[in-house]
Scaffold this motif. Structure first.
Motif: not given
Length: 474
Positions: A74-101
């Motif tokens: 974040g900015q100087e007043q907010d020196p913490t990490f924030h998640v800006t991208k969440l990519h889920v799928g078999p093209d990224v990594v295994n294990p894939p999504c659960k059947t009940s996702a």
């Protein structure tokens, strides 16, 4: 108080431990907000098959990263990490999504999320896009849900309230209902891809409000009604695919205002002619696909003046009259499909002089006269030169003697009376237009959806110059 689901207990315990631990940032090392980390663990717990994901990635922004997650400080007043991208799928990594996702409401605990691609995740258990997850407080810029056969329901109207949204790609799912007219208020939207679903109703007039739109893909749905004339307001549009729907009426003359358009696919609908002369103003147009529509007019002469045309597909359009000689002026032409029409008269021999033409399909028409293409042209095209089913065509030159299997001419020589016959016609399948699309065109193509997130499927500079990689011919 209800107990949490068993599969979330490890995630919650780890998050609580993180929350209770002191966070010393005096050395300049940024940490992650505890509530945000808890939300991330909950989201991943409802998506992924691996029950140990949280233990393996207790610090997903720093020490124990995961390929599908990106963070920013974040900015100087907010020196913490924030998640800006969440990519889920078999093209990224295994294990894939659960059947009940499912997509958890805890997504709201990621207020800095900009990019959300979910690919081939919802495969069996029914899932839907909750309107409560998307709204005016969202920081999302790119939303991509692709190839999720069990993702059904309607498109939430609340997408229209996301102020920074640039990419909305919901292709190859099982969505139904209409296209929300409210989406027309997304003035900053650059890509709208709703192809390969079961959407019904008409294309809303409000779509003309998407002033920044460069890609519009509504193919392979059950859309009905006319193409709205307001589509001519999309002055930044470079690709428009409305193919494989049930659209009727005529092609709106307002499309002639789309001066940046590179690809126009209206094939496999019920559109009627004539093709408006205003399309002569599409000077950047390279792909013009109108196959399998009841156009039932002559081929417009202006097509020969659209100099950048690379692929023209007018198969099965009920066209009459002669093939315009002006086609021989299209120096960049690589594929021309005029099969399954009622065209008559001679075949312009100057087509054989086009240096890049690699496919020419004139089969199943009423063409007549002598076929007199140069020898190198005939051998270069081989099977990609198809004039079968034209009983009036004949050949005089010996270069065709070994090409009868491609040309389907029983009489190899032209008689004085121009009398010839042809063998049986093999019914066309309408598949030519499938082969004619560039690699980035097809929503089911090989282009990785992650390419969209860095920009768009199309790659353009600040001047929106399109880079198109032409495909090869089979």
């Amino acid at each position: 108080m209800a107990s949490p689901p068993p599969h979330l207990v490890p995630f919650l315990l780890l998050a609580m431990a993180h929350l209770s631990a002191p966070q010393d940032v005096s050395d300049g090392a940024a940490m992650m907000d505890g509530q945000e980390l808890l939300g991330l663990f909950e989201v991943m717990g409802t998506l992924l098959e691996d029950p140990n994901w949280a233990q393996l990635h207790p610090h997903p922004c720093t020490d124990t990263p995961w390929p599908g997650i990106q963070c920013e400080v974040g900015q100087e007043q907010d020196p913490t990490f924030h998640v800006t991208k969440l990519h889920v799928g078999p093209d990224v990594v295994n294990p894939p999504c659960k059947t009940s996702a499912i997509l958890s409401q805890s997504l709201l605990k990621l207020p800095y999320l900009k990019t959300l691609p979910i690919l081939s995740c919802f495969l069996t258990t029914p899932a839907s896009l909750s309107s409560s997850l998307f709204g005016p407080i969202s920081s999302l810029e790119q939303i991509v849900f692709k190839s999720n056969p069990s993702l059904s329901g309607e498109i939430p109207t609340t997408f229209s309230q996301i102020p920074r949204l640039r990419v909305l790609s919901l292709s190859q799912n099982n969505l139904h209902g209409g296209i929300p007219k409210e989406l027309g208020g997304l003035a900053g939207l650059e890509e709208l891809d709703l192809g390969y679903n079961h959407l019904t109703g008409e294309i809303p007039q409000e779509i003309g409000g998407l002033a920044s739109l460069a890609i519009l893909d509504l193919c392979w749905n059950d859309l009905q009604g006319n193409v709205p004339p307001t589509i001519g307001n999309l002055l930044s549009l470079q690709k428009m695919d409305l193919s494989y729907n049930n659209l009727v009426g005529s092609v709106p003359p307002d499309m002639g205002h789309l001066h940046r358009l590179v690809l126009l696919d209206l094939s496999h609908n019920f559109l009627s002619g004539p093709i408006p002369e205003t399309l002569s103003g599409l000077k950047e147009l390279e792909y013009f696909l109108l196959a399998d529509n009841p156009i039932n007019t002559r081929i417009p002469l202006f097509l020969g003046t659209v100099e950048k045309l690379t692929v023209v597909s007018l198969s099965g359009c009920g066209l009459t009259g002669q093939i315009p000689t002006s086609f021989s002026s299209l120096a960049h032409l690589t594929a021309l499909s005029l099969d399954r029409n009622g065209l008559s008269g001679p075949v312009p021999q100057n087509l054989g002089a086009l240096p890049h033409l690699g496919q020419l399909n004139l089969s199943q028409n009423r063409l007549s006269g002598e076929l007199s293409f140069p020898q190198d042209f005939v051998h270069r095209l081989g099977k990609r030169l198809d004039v079968r089913g034209n009983k009036g065509l004949c050949i005089r030159n010996h270069i065709y003697e070994n090409m009868s299997m491609y040309l389907d001419l029983d009489s190899p020589a032209c008689l004085d009376s121009d009398q010839s016959s042809s063998g049986p016609w093999e019914q066309g399948t309408g598949a030519d237009d499938k082969r004619l699309k560039p690699a980035w065109f097809d929503g089911k193509g090989s282009s990785d959806a992650s390419d969209v997130y860095g920009g768009l499927v199309l790659q353009w500079s600040m001047g929106c110059n399109l880079i198109v990689i032409l495909m090869g011919f089979l």
